[in-house]
Structures are given as C-alpha cells and as structure tokens.
Design an enzyme around this catalytic site. Structure first.
Site, PDB file in Angstrom:
ATOM      1  N   MET A   1      32.260  51.831  18.022  1.00 47.50           N
ATOM      2  CA  MET A   1      32.670  50.655  18.791  1.00 47.50           C
ATOM      3  C   MET A   1      33.876  51.018  19.669  1.00 47.50           C
ATOM      4  O   MET A   1      34.630  50.133  20.087  1.00 47.50           O
ATOM      5  CB  MET A   1      32.990  49.493  17.850  1.00 47.50           C
ATOM      6  CG  MET A   1      31.769  49.077  17.030  1.00 47.50           C
ATOM      7  SD  MET A   1      31.799  47.368  16.492  1.00 47.50           S
ATOM      8  CE  MET A   1      33.242  47.360  15.479  1.00 47.50           C
ATOM      9  N   GLY A   2      34.055  52.326  19.920  1.00 44.96           N
ATOM     10  CA  GLY A   2      35.153  52.757  20.779  1.00 44.96           C
ATOM     11  C   GLY A   2      36.478  52.765  20.050  1.00 44.96           C
ATOM     12  O   GLY A   2      36.516  52.803  18.824  1.00 44.96           O
ATOM     13  N   ALA A   3      37.589  52.749  20.854  1.00 45.06           N
ATOM     14  CA  ALA A   3      38.941  52.919  20.299  1.00 45.06           C
ATOM     15  C   ALA A   3      38.926  54.163  19.403  1.00 45.06           C
ATOM     16  O   ALA A   3      39.287  54.127  18.224  1.00 45.06           O
ATOM     17  CB  ALA A   3      39.394  51.680  19.533  1.00 45.06           C
TER      18      ALA A   3
ATOM     19  N   HIS B   1      36.465  59.685  14.427  1.00 45.53           N
ATOM     20  CA  HIS B   1      35.252  59.743  15.258  1.00 45.53           C
ATOM     21  C   HIS B   1      35.049  61.166  15.798  1.00 45.53           C
ATOM     22  O   HIS B   1      33.930  61.677  15.823  1.00 45.53           O
ATOM     23  CB  HIS B   1      35.380  58.812  16.475  1.00 45.53           C
ATOM     24  CG  HIS B   1      35.502  57.353  16.137  1.00 45.53           C
ATOM     25  ND1 HIS B   1      36.660  56.632  16.342  1.00 45.53           N
ATOM     26  CD2 HIS B   1      34.604  56.488  15.612  1.00 45.53           C
ATOM     27  CE1 HIS B   1      36.451  55.378  15.976  1.00 45.53           C
ATOM     28  NE2 HIS B   1      35.232  55.264  15.530  1.00 45.53           N
TER      29      HIS B   1
ATOM     30  N   GLN C   1      28.176  41.555  14.705  1.00 44.86           N
ATOM     31  CA  GLN C   1      28.684  41.960  13.397  1.00 44.86           C
ATOM     32  C   GLN C   1      30.071  41.404  13.102  1.00 44.86           C
ATOM     33  O   GLN C   1      30.648  41.690  12.065  1.00 44.86           O
ATOM     34  CB  GLN C   1      28.653  43.481  13.245  1.00 44.86           C
ATOM     35  CG  GLN C   1      29.672  44.239  14.073  1.00 44.86           C
ATOM     36  CD  GLN C   1      29.432  45.740  13.971  1.00 44.86           C
ATOM     37  OE1 GLN C   1      28.504  46.284  14.569  1.00 44.86           O
ATOM     38  NE2 GLN C   1      30.258  46.440  13.198  1.00 44.86           N
TER      39      GLN C   1
ATOM     40  N   ASP D   1      33.503  53.486   5.727  1.00 42.81           N
ATOM     41  CA  ASP D   1      32.673  52.275   5.620  1.00 42.81           C
ATOM     42  C   ASP D   1      31.569  52.567   4.619  1.00 42.81           C
ATOM     43  O   ASP D   1      30.398  52.716   4.978  1.00 42.81           O
ATOM     44  CB  ASP D   1      32.115  51.917   6.997  1.00 42.81           C
ATOM     45  CG  ASP D   1      33.221  51.544   7.963  1.00 42.81           C
ATOM     46  OD1 ASP D   1      33.862  50.523   7.747  1.00 42.81           O
ATOM     47  OD2 ASP D   1      33.450  52.315   8.918  1.00 42.81           O
TER      48      ASP D   1
ATOM     49  N   SER E   1      41.486  54.440  11.334  1.00 47.92           N
ATOM     50  CA  SER E   1      40.702  53.268  11.716  1.00 47.92           C
ATOM     51  C   SER E   1      41.210  52.787  13.068  1.00 47.92           C
ATOM     52  O   SER E   1      42.405  52.882  13.360  1.00 47.92           O
ATOM     53  CB  SER E   1      40.917  52.163  10.678  1.00 47.92           C
ATOM     54  OG  SER E   1      40.515  50.919  11.219  1.00 47.92           O
TER      55      SER E   1
HETATM   56  O1  PAF Z   1      31.053  51.580  12.203  1.00 46.07           O
HETATM   57  C1  PAF Z   1      31.018  51.103  13.354  1.00 46.07           C
HETATM   58  O2  PAF Z   1      31.808  51.466  14.240  1.00 46.07           O
HETATM   59  C2  PAF Z   1      29.981  50.045  13.668  1.00 46.07           C
HETATM   60  O3  PAF Z   1      29.749  49.221  12.570  1.00 46.07           O
HETATM   61  C3  PAF Z   1      28.680  50.630  14.203  1.00 46.07           C
HETATM   62  C4  PAF Z   1      27.982  51.491  13.167  1.00 46.07           C
HETATM   63  C5  PAF Z   1      28.944  51.440  15.453  1.00 46.07           C
HETATM   64  C6  PAF Z   1      27.719  49.491  14.570  1.00 46.07           C
HETATM   65  O4  PAF Z   1      28.249  48.661  15.547  1.00 46.07           O
END
Ligand code: PAF
Length: 281
Positions: free
Chosen positions: A31-33, A38, A62, A151, A186
């Site tokens: 979801m970026g940031a 990542h 979500q 997560d 995060s």
């Molecule tokens: O973990 C996340 O960043 C989000 O839940 C995902 C898997 C990209 C789905 O929007």
C-alpha cells in the site's frame, strides 16, 4: 528504469509478454509508504525471479476506519526513489476506479481464521484484503508472491485464499524486519510522535522476554505476562495479546496442543495502532 503502469490492460500485457519469453515473475503487493521491510521483500523477489512487479494501492475495502484510510500515507514520489536499485522492474499504481469500477460484493468464508485477533477488532478487514489480493493476483499472475510475517494473520488468510481458489502461485513468507531497537517496521511508524516512537519498543521487549522462557508458563500465563508488560506503559492501550497455534490461529490450553505457536499483539500507542508477533516454536 522502473516502468510505471496505471491500468489493468497495460499491466497484463507487459506480464504476458514476459511470460511468453519464459520469464519468472515475482510480485510484492503493497500500500506504499515503503520502508526497509518492503525493500527486503523486493530484493528477495529479485533474487528468486527474472522480473519483479510491485503494486502500490491503498485499498479502501480493507479499512474499517475512515480516519485511518484518510490518514494512510501516500508517498508515490519517495516510494519510486526508494525502489531505484531494489530490483523492482514495474510498479502497478492503479486508481480506486481502476480496481473497483463497481463495488465488489464478494464474501469469503475463511472459517475460524478471520474470527480471531485482527478479525475481531477490524470487521471486514480481511475480506477487503482478500478481495484486492485476488484481483491483484489475477492482474499480475505472478509465479511467486512475497508477504511479511508481521501481518501473520493476513499471511495465513492469503495462503488459505490461494488454496481455496486453487490459484497457481507460490506464497513466500518473509521474516519481520525490525528497527535497531526492535520496533517492527511499518508504514504507520511514521505517524508516531518522538515520545511514542521511543516507547513503542516496549512491545518487542515484552515479546522477546517471553520467547526465552515461555515453557515455564502455560499459554494463558504468557499472554498475561506480555499484556502486563505492555500495559505498564501509560501510553499504550492493548487491544489483544493472544498465544495461538501458527496454523489455525486458535488459542490453546497446553504447549503440547500446538505444533507451532506464535504470540500476536495489537496495541494503540496514541492514535497509532501497532501490531507485532513473535514465533515461540
Ligand atoms: O499488507 C498490505 O500492505 C496490504 O494488506 C496488501 C496485502 C497490499 C493488500 O492491500
């Protein structure tokens, strides 16, 4: 040079062409940031595949809290800079209209997996995650997709989604990436005040303390210990601490009842909700 795509047909045609040349596609949905957590997933994906696609999409379905959705950081320019040299080849950055031309009413049944922990506090959250991840898997059609263990419950649900729908790809779980003081990385950490940031490490300290000597206690005792330690800090408001079976995500009575166990935590520090976990065995 990283290719940026905004539409589904554009993205599909790039991937189809690569696949016709026999290339292996790795995928990191985000979801970026973006942060080091990542980037680590992306580096691993680059190591194990010929081409790495990253999606950046703040998925509205979500979020069960509109304020959280509105405040979620959106930082495409800096994200693109961070991605330079990471091994990422393509960023899929769709609009909400591109992903949801009409409301998606799919309701998944994950049994008990989404009834506990995050599922109890964030109703509809995992359904929204599953809806978007299924769409993304259909668009990118990767050979492997990479998810962080921070997560933990999301990872279990995505594995279940893939097996339920018989999606032909491999889910690759990757260990939590932490700051030097132990705070799990995060995108939400950016919203902590300096005082909260300094105190946020309490969660990791409580988790590592029980990792050492959990077997001296029953699972419920471990839960109480972690809860107590975090609650000693007046800045925290704990939502849950649960000691669960790593496969089923259900709590259990005795260590011999679970082949693998994990302690999962969600707590607010100020307005920021943090989650973390530690695998006991
Ligand atoms: O973990 C996340 O960043 C989000 O839940 C995902 C898997 C990209 C789905 O929007």
């Amino acid at each position: 040079m990283i290719q940026l795509t905004n539409t589904i047909p554009e993205t599909r045609s790039v991937i189809q062409e690569l696949k016709s040349e026999g290339k292996k596609i790795g995928f990191v949905p985000t979801m970026g940031a973006l942060h080091e957590g990542h980037l680590k997933l992306i580096r691993q994906a680059a190591h194990e595949n010929d081409f790495v696609a990253v999606s950046i999409f703040v998925n509205p379905t979500q979020f069960n809290n509109p304020e959280d959705l509105a405040n979620y950081p959106r930082t495409l320019e800096t994200d693109m800079q961070k991605l330079e040299g990471s091994g990422c080849n393509l960023v899929f950055y769709p609009s909400v209209e591109e992903m949801y031309p009409e409301p998606d009413l799919t309701v998944f049944d994950f049994g008990q997996l989404d009834k506990v922990m995050e599922g109890r506090y964030r109703p509809g959250h995992f359904n929204g995650v599953a809806v978007v991840v299924k769409k993304l898997f259909e668009i990118v059609a990767p050979h492997k997709a990479y998810f962080g263990e921070k997560d933990f419950q999301q990872l279990a649900i995505i594995k279940k989604l893939v097996s339920m729908l018989q999606i032909d790809l491999e889910i690759v779980p990757c260990p939590i990436v932490r700051e030097a003081d132990g705070l799990a990385m995060s995108s939400r950490n950016a919203r902590l005040t300096p005082e909260e940031r300094a105190e946020a490490t309490v969660i990791y300290k409580a988790l590592t303390a029980v990792k050492e000597n959990y077997s001296w206690f029953v699972p419920g005792g471990v839960r109480q210990l972690v809860m107590g330690e975090i609650q000693e800090s007046p800045l925290f408001r704990v939502e849950y601490v649960d000691v669960v079976d790593s496969e089923t995500l259900q709590p259990f009575e005795d260590w011999s009842d679970a082949e693998h166990a994990v302690v999962c935590v969600a707590a607010f520090i100020g307005k920021v909700r943090l989650i973390d976990n530690i695998i006991l065995y």
